[in-house]
Enzyme design. Structure first.
Site, short mmCIF file in Angstrom:
data_model
loop_
_atom_site.label_atom_id
_atom_site.label_comp_id
_atom_site.label_asym_id
_atom_site.label_seq_id
_atom_site.Cartn_x
_atom_site.Cartn_y
_atom_site.Cartn_z
N SER A 42 1.95 -5.33 3.58
CA SER A 42 2.16 -5.72 2.19
C SER A 42 2.00 -7.24 2.08
O SER A 42 1.39 -7.87 2.94
CB SER A 42 3.55 -5.26 1.73
OG SER A 42 3.65 -5.38 0.32
N ASN A 43 2.53 -7.83 1.04
CA ASN A 43 2.44 -9.29 0.87
C ASN A 43 3.69 -9.77 0.14
O ASN A 43 4.55 -8.98 -0.25
CB ASN A 43 1.16 -9.66 0.11
CG ASN A 43 1.10 -8.97 -1.23
OD1 ASN A 43 1.91 -9.22 -2.12
ND2 ASN A 43 0.15 -8.06 -1.39
#
Ligand code: CTP
Length: 216
Positions: A28-29
């Site tokens: 993810s980020n």
């Protein structure tokens, strides 16, 4: 309430996506979702009917906004395609993961007995904004706005992204925009207008809507 917005249908994407490696791990980020949620709230306040397609965030849903909760980029893509008919303005504020593991493992990935490396093979996710803008009918509807997150050659790359993704305006910013409530950004329009901004994301949201209003 500004008349151009009353009853207009606005679709906003927000937050990160998660791409599963196995049942307990994902890629993810650092996106918080704040920018997308601020845009959804601001469009609603102006009188629009707002659908917020959102990846996982810890933010409260703005009053009067319809939320569609998604996890992966592909889920975000299908939720957006479903919401698209009749939409007047699409704003892509999500930090979509560009790649996902090529094969999501059904069982938890175990450490190697010999202590060796784990190699991940990633495959590209669909470009949501590009896919949606390709569906645009001959009339200039919906209007499209997106973001460009760049570490280098910000404005040049943002202009190229605006063109390649078929957008009417793009908000160029750096990686510091991902989290936190304050940001610095440049709004670029396809007609050449440029607006520089530094301040809270809630205020940037108002500036972006005012820029988009020129195309509504
Ligand atoms: N975006 C999207 N679908 C993707 C990736 C990005 O719709 N798979 C949207 C984002 O919501 C944003 C814009 O496209 O509005 C630009 O995102 P950005 O991360 O800056 O660029 P990328 O298209 O991912 O290109 P690159 O990572 O190569 O810079």
């Amino acid at each position: 309430m500004k008349a151009p917005w009353r009853g207009r249908k606005v679709l906003v994407t927000a937050g990160p996506t998660r791409e599963w490696l196995d049942p307990v791990r994902f890629l993810s980020n650092a996106s918080s979702g704040k920018m997308g949620y601020a845009l959804a709230a601001a469009a609603r306040k102006r009188g629009a009917r707002v659908t917020l397609v959102t990846g996982p965030t810890s933010l409260p849903l703005p009053a009067g906004v319809r939320a569609v909760n998604v996890v992966t980029a592909r889920e975000m893509m299908s939720a957006c395609l479903k919401a698209l008919p009749g939409t007047d303005l699409v704003i892509g504020a999500a930090a979509v993961a560009d790649f996902r593991p090529r094969t999501g493992a059904r069982a938890k990935i175990k450490k190697k007995a010999d202590g060796g490396d784990l190699l991940l093979r990633l495959t590209p996710n669909p470009d949501i904004l590009r896919t949606l803008s390709l569906q645009r009918e001959k009339k200039a509807r919906p209007v499209f706005a997106g973001f460009a997150l760049e570490t280098h050659r910000l404005l040049e790359r943002a202009r190229k992204k605006m063109h390649d993704k078929g957008l009417d305006l793009i908000v160029a910013n750096g990686p510091e925009a991902l989290d936190g409530g304050e940001t610095r950004a440049v709004i670029l329009s396809r007609d050449g207008a440029t607006t520089r901004f530094a301040g809270p994301k809630t205020a940037l949201a108002e500036k972006i809507l005012s820029a988009a209003e020129a195309f509504l």
